[in-house]
Design a protein around this motif. Structure first.
Motif, PDB file in Angstrom:
ATOM      1  N   LEU A   1       0.833  -1.206   0.000  1.00 55.08           N
ATOM      2  CA  LEU A   1       0.000   0.000   0.000  1.00 55.08           C
ATOM      3  C   LEU A   1       0.870   1.261   0.000  1.00 55.08           C
ATOM      4  O   LEU A   1       0.604   2.215  -0.741  1.00 55.08           O
ATOM      5  CB  LEU A   1      -0.928  -0.002   1.219  1.00 55.08           C
ATOM      6  N   ILE A   2       1.914   1.267   0.817  1.00 53.17           N
ATOM      7  CA  ILE A   2       2.806   2.426   0.879  1.00 53.17           C
ATOM      8  C   ILE A   2       3.564   2.579  -0.435  1.00 53.17           C
ATOM      9  O   ILE A   2       3.729   3.692  -0.962  1.00 53.17           O
ATOM     10  CB  ILE A   2       3.791   2.284   2.054  1.00 53.17           C
ATOM     11  N   LEU A   3       4.017   1.472  -0.994  1.00 52.83           N
ATOM     12  CA  LEU A   3       4.770   1.531  -2.254  1.00 52.83           C
ATOM     13  C   LEU A   3       3.894   2.030  -3.398  1.00 52.83           C
ATOM     14  O   LEU A   3       4.338   2.826  -4.230  1.00 52.83           O
ATOM     15  CB  LEU A   3       5.352   0.159  -2.582  1.00 52.83           C
ATOM     16  N   SER A   4       2.646   1.573  -3.462  1.00 47.33           N
ATOM     17  CA  SER A   4       1.737   2.066  -4.512  1.00 47.33           C
ATOM     18  C   SER A   4       1.430   3.544  -4.298  1.00 47.33           C
ATOM     19  O   SER A   4       1.252   4.294  -5.264  1.00 47.33           O
ATOM     20  CB  SER A   4       0.450   1.235  -4.533  1.00 47.33           C
ATOM     21  N   SER A   5       1.388   3.973  -3.041  1.00 40.76           N
ATOM     22  CA  SER A   5       1.153   5.397  -2.749  1.00 40.76           C
ATOM     23  C   SER A   5       2.325   6.246  -3.236  1.00 40.76           C
ATOM     24  O   SER A   5       2.129   7.359  -3.747  1.00 40.76           O
ATOM     25  CB  SER A   5       0.950   5.593  -1.243  1.00 40.76           C
ATOM     26  N   ILE A   6       3.549   5.739  -3.083  1.00 37.86           N
ATOM     27  CA  ILE A   6       4.727   6.452  -3.594  1.00 37.86           C
ATOM     28  C   ILE A   6       4.655   6.570  -5.118  1.00 37.86           C
ATOM     29  O   ILE A   6       4.893   7.641  -5.684  1.00 37.86           O
ATOM     30  CB  ILE A   6       6.024   5.738  -3.171  1.00 37.86           C
ATOM     31  N   GLN A   7       4.285   5.472  -5.776  1.00 43.65           N
ATOM     32  CA  GLN A   7       4.149   5.517  -7.236  1.00 43.65           C
ATOM     33  C   GLN A   7       3.100   6.540  -7.667  1.00 43.65           C
ATOM     34  O   GLN A   7       3.272   7.249  -8.661  1.00 43.65           O
ATOM     35  CB  GLN A   7       3.770   4.145  -7.771  1.00 43.65           C
ATOM     36  N   ALA A   8       2.017   6.621  -6.908  1.00 44.33           N
ATOM     37  CA  ALA A   8       0.911   7.508  -7.284  1.00 44.33           C
ATOM     38  C   ALA A   8       1.278   8.985  -7.162  1.00 44.33           C
ATOM     39  O   ALA A   8       0.605   9.838  -7.743  1.00 44.33           O
ATOM     40  CB  ALA A   8      -0.313   7.202  -6.431  1.00 44.33           C
ATOM     41  N   THR A   9       2.340   9.310  -6.423  1.00 40.28           N
ATOM     42  CA  THR A   9       2.723  10.715  -6.262  1.00 40.28           C
ATOM     43  C   THR A   9       3.264  11.324  -7.543  1.00 40.28           C
ATOM     44  O   THR A   9       3.285  12.550  -7.688  1.00 40.28           O
ATOM     45  CB  THR A   9       3.814  10.860  -5.184  1.00 40.28           C
ATOM     46  N   GLY A  10       3.747  10.476  -8.479  1.00 44.80           N
ATOM     47  CA  GLY A  10       4.364  10.991  -9.689  1.00 44.80           C
ATOM     48  C   GLY A  10       5.821  11.370  -9.504  1.00 44.80           C
ATOM     49  O   GLY A  10       6.453  11.905 -10.423  1.00 44.80           O
ATOM     50  N   LEU A  11       6.380  11.079  -8.322  1.00 40.90           N
ATOM     51  CA  LEU A  11       7.778  11.412  -8.057  1.00 40.90           C
ATOM     52  C   LEU A  11       8.738  10.489  -8.791  1.00 40.90           C
ATOM     53  O   LEU A  11       9.899  10.837  -9.026  1.00 40.90           O
ATOM     54  CB  LEU A  11       8.049  11.353  -6.549  1.00 40.90           C
ATOM     55  N   ILE A  12       8.259   9.282  -9.128  1.00 46.39           N
ATOM     56  CA  ILE A  12       9.096   8.342  -9.875  1.00 46.39           C
ATOM     57  C   ILE A  12       8.915   8.619 -11.363  1.00 46.39           C
ATOM     58  O   ILE A  12       7.867   8.328 -11.936  1.00 46.39           O
ATOM     59  CB  ILE A  12       8.731   6.884  -9.545  1.00 46.39           C
ATOM     60  N   THR A  13       9.906   9.189 -11.972  1.00 47.88           N
ATOM     61  CA  THR A  13       9.807   9.602 -13.370  1.00 47.88           C
ATOM     62  C   THR A  13      10.338   8.507 -14.291  1.00 47.88           C
ATOM     63  O   THR A  13      11.005   7.564 -13.864  1.00 47.88           O
ATOM     64  CB  THR A  13      10.612  10.890 -13.602  1.00 47.88           C
ATOM     65  N   THR A  14      10.037   8.642 -15.571  1.00 49.72           N
ATOM     66  CA  THR A  14      10.498   7.673 -16.576  1.00 49.72           C
ATOM     67  C   THR A  14      12.021   7.608 -16.585  1.00 49.72           C
ATOM     68  O   THR A  14      12.704   8.638 -16.597  1.00 49.72           O
ATOM     69  CB  THR A  14       9.994   8.089 -17.968  1.00 49.72           C
ATOM     70  N   GLY A  15      12.527   6.400 -16.538  1.00 54.29           N
ATOM     71  CA  GLY A  15      13.975   6.221 -16.559  1.00 54.29           C
ATOM     72  C   GLY A  15      14.616   6.180 -15.191  1.00 54.29           C
ATOM     73  O   GLY A  15      15.807   5.879 -15.065  1.00 54.29           O
ATOM     74  N   MET A  16      13.851   6.485 -14.138  1.00 53.43           N
ATOM     75  CA  MET A  16      14.404   6.439 -12.779  1.00 53.43           C
ATOM     76  C   MET A  16      14.549   4.978 -12.358  1.00 53.43           C
ATOM     77  O   MET A  16      13.600   4.211 -12.413  1.00 53.43           O
ATOM     78  CB  MET A  16      13.478   7.198 -11.821  1.00 53.43           C
ATOM     79  N   THR A  17      15.735   4.603 -11.912  1.00 56.65           N
ATOM     80  CA  THR A  17      15.994   3.204 -11.559  1.00 56.65           C
ATOM     81  C   THR A  17      16.537   3.030 -10.146  1.00 56.65           C
ATOM     82  O   THR A  17      16.439   1.949  -9.582  1.00 56.65           O
ATOM     83  CB  THR A  17      16.991   2.570 -12.541  1.00 56.65           C
TER      84      THR A  17
END
Length: 559
Positions: A278-294
């Motif tokens: 749940l916390i990990l999906s919430s982080i993804q939903a913020t939009g802070l993880i951009t394309t190409g971020m690894t």
């Protein structure tokens, strides 16, 4: 959608020289799919009947034409939801004509892109039916193929709902919340949040129902037994040998998850059965993880551009059991996002937090609506609704007299009959998209009941009858939303004049029930005794309406 064969023109049906009856019918199907309240089950039966009449050589062409209905409407998410369900209902009819029984096989999505996935599934179905016509497939092999396609279509349906949520959430993006100019830096932020009780309107907040139909929810932020039950702490660690995101449960030390890369974060965020998802999906939903971020280094630099953070620790806890019916999962996501916003020194925008939670639940694949997080983000009692891309929240200011009466007569009963909303939600969403008229009418009735509840509260009256009516409507939406033994308990308490009414919390019927005490002297003591005799693991809790449902505890960073 990619072209599936060379037999059909790219612009639809208009250039066919041969016009058998089924081509005319499919043109009519395309028109019908644009209408809300479409009875997809009946329509799928008609399509299957026509398909059965086709000569063997025509069947692949029939299916190809059926799939091309979606060529020009793939950007219309509600249309595509109906189309996916139409295909699933068509396949159910196909199963009925096959005598062989088999176990379902899971088809893994070929692509995260819904357009490519639909094309793939359609191609698989045409290939399977063609082989059956040629005699190169047994009926058992055909049934396995159809089952695989059915599973793929169900996943695709959830993907279409997710895309609709992303479009809604794009208007309220977490990463665009305003940064505060006070220069404050925190080493740790703890947020405590209330639970919520729904009085009416649940299910109408759930996508895609909320995007295409009447909706409205009345709920209230509450303390349970005098406590805000949901808590999340986010802590920055500057000195460590390697970057890591570490998730822990305060209640259970055994529940711990360490993430060391962005691919790992994404992989675990789509597994709702895993701790921390749940916390990990919430982080993804913020939009802070951009394309190409690894790497986490990239994520931490985006979170805290002026600090070299090595680890981020997230500790969560809830005094409520999973499946409580009090909105715990969505509220925990909101609680985390509030802590994250605070430690990033951002202004808390409640509408944005609510939209981000909604998107997180789609990433998690559990689905979900907006009413749970709204119930805990906004103070007291409120009426909420979605319209024209906007979530509207109207806080209802009740009299001191009514608030006192609610806190004296409204009691929570923990029944022990917990239910996970996601297990119920997918079935309800499917029923909605299927479009049976009686089910659609239930949605309208639930939304209308929410309006009646709001009006009653504004008239200084607690809506006992209306909330009971809502409970009855919920039971028609989801099986066992009102467990039989809990129903018997409520009826027994009513017959003994201990309570006037009782209903389950949560749209799917959670672990908690609400009861409205009668004015019989000593009614609360009689209730406690009766509940304990009914089930010695059951408990009763006083309710306090929470006018400040969010509470923050801040630890300043040492510079």
């Amino acid at each position: 959608m990619d072209r599936l064969s060379n037999d059909l023109p790219a612009n639809g049906f208009d250039n066919f020289t041969e016009r058998p009856a089924w081509r005319k019918q499919l043109r009519h199907v395309e028109q019908l799919l644009h209408r809300s309240g479409l009875d997809t089950v009946s329509l799928a039966k008609e399509i299957n009947d026509e398909y059965e009449k086709c000569a063997n050589r025509e069947r692949p062409q029939f299916l190809d034409a059926l799939f091309h209905i979606a060529v020009h409407t793939e950007e219309h998410n509600m249309f595509m939801c109906r189309f996916a369900v139409l295909l699933m209902e068509f396949l159910k009819n196909r199963f009925g004509s096959l005598e062989v029984q088999s176990q379902p096989f899971t088809l893994k999505p070929l692509s995260a892109n819904a357009k490519h996935e639909l094309s793939y599934l359609c191609t698989e179905l045409i290939r399977a039916e063609s082989r059956a016509v040629e005699g190169s497939n047994t009926q058992e092999e055909l049934r396995i193929s159809l089952t695989n396609v059915m599973h793929g279509l169900f996943k695709l349906l959830k993907q279409y709902v997710r895309v609709g949520v992303e479009r809604f959430s794009s208007q309220r993006e977490f990463i665009k919340m305003r940064a505060l100019s006070n220069g404050a830096r925190y080493a740790s932020v703890t947020t405590r949040m209330s639970a919520r009780i729904d009085l009416a309107g649940g299910w109408t907040d759930t996508p895609p129902i909320t995007f295409g139909h009447a909706n409205g929810v009345v709920n209230m932020a509450i303390k349970v037994g005098g406590e805000k039950p949901v808590k999340c702490t986010v802590t920055k660690v500057f000195h460590s040998e390697k970057e890591a995101l570490i998730l822990t449960s305060v209640q259970t030390e055994r529940e711990k998850l360490t993430i060391e890369s962005i691919p790992g974060l994404k992989m675990f965020s789509a597994d709702p059965d895993r701790f921390g998802s749940l916390i990990l999906s919430s982080i993804q939903a913020t939009g802070l993880i951009t394309t190409g971020m690894t790497t986490l280094r990239q994520l931490f630099d985006a979170l805290f551009p002026h600090e070299h953070v090595m680890e981020v620790h997230v500790a969560t806890s809830s005094l409520l059991p999973q499946g409580s019916g009090l909105g715990t999962s969505s509220i925990l996501s909101a609680c985390f996002l509030c802590s994250l916003a605070k430690i990033m020194n951002k202004e808390i925008d409640r509408q944005t937090i609510a939209a981000t939670v909604l998107q997180a639940e789609q990433i998690l694949t559990t689905g979900g609506g907006w009413q749970d997080q709204v119930g805990a983000l906004y103070p007291g009692i409120k009426y909420s609704s979605y319209e024209n891309g906007s979530l509207n929240v109207d806080v209802l200011h009740i009299t001191d007299q009514l608030q006192q009466e609610i806190e004296q007569r409204l009691v929570l009963v923990y029944t022990g009959k917990t239910r996970l909303a996601a297990n119920v939600l997918h079935k309800v969403v499917y029923k909605f998209v299927v479009g049976r008229s009686e089910f659609i009418q239930h949605i309208v009735d639930i939304a209308n009941t929410a309006t009646l509840v709001r009006n009653a509260l504004l008239s200084n009256k607690f809506p006992v009858k209306e909330s009971s009516r809502y409970n009855a409507l919920k039971s028609t939406m989801a099986e066992n939303a009102f467990p039989p033994d809990v129903k018997c308990l409520i009826e027994d308490l009513q017959s003994r004049n201990i309570i006037e009414a009782g209903w389950m919390c949560g749209a799917g019927g959670g672990g908690f029930a609400c009861v409205w005490l009668s004015i019989t002297p000593g009614a609360r003591k009689l209730l406690d005794s009766a509940v304990h005799l009914w089930n010695n693991e059951a408990h009763t809790y006083s309710v306090q309406i929470d006018e400040e449902p969010m509470e923050f505890f801040l630890t300043a960073a040492t510079l």
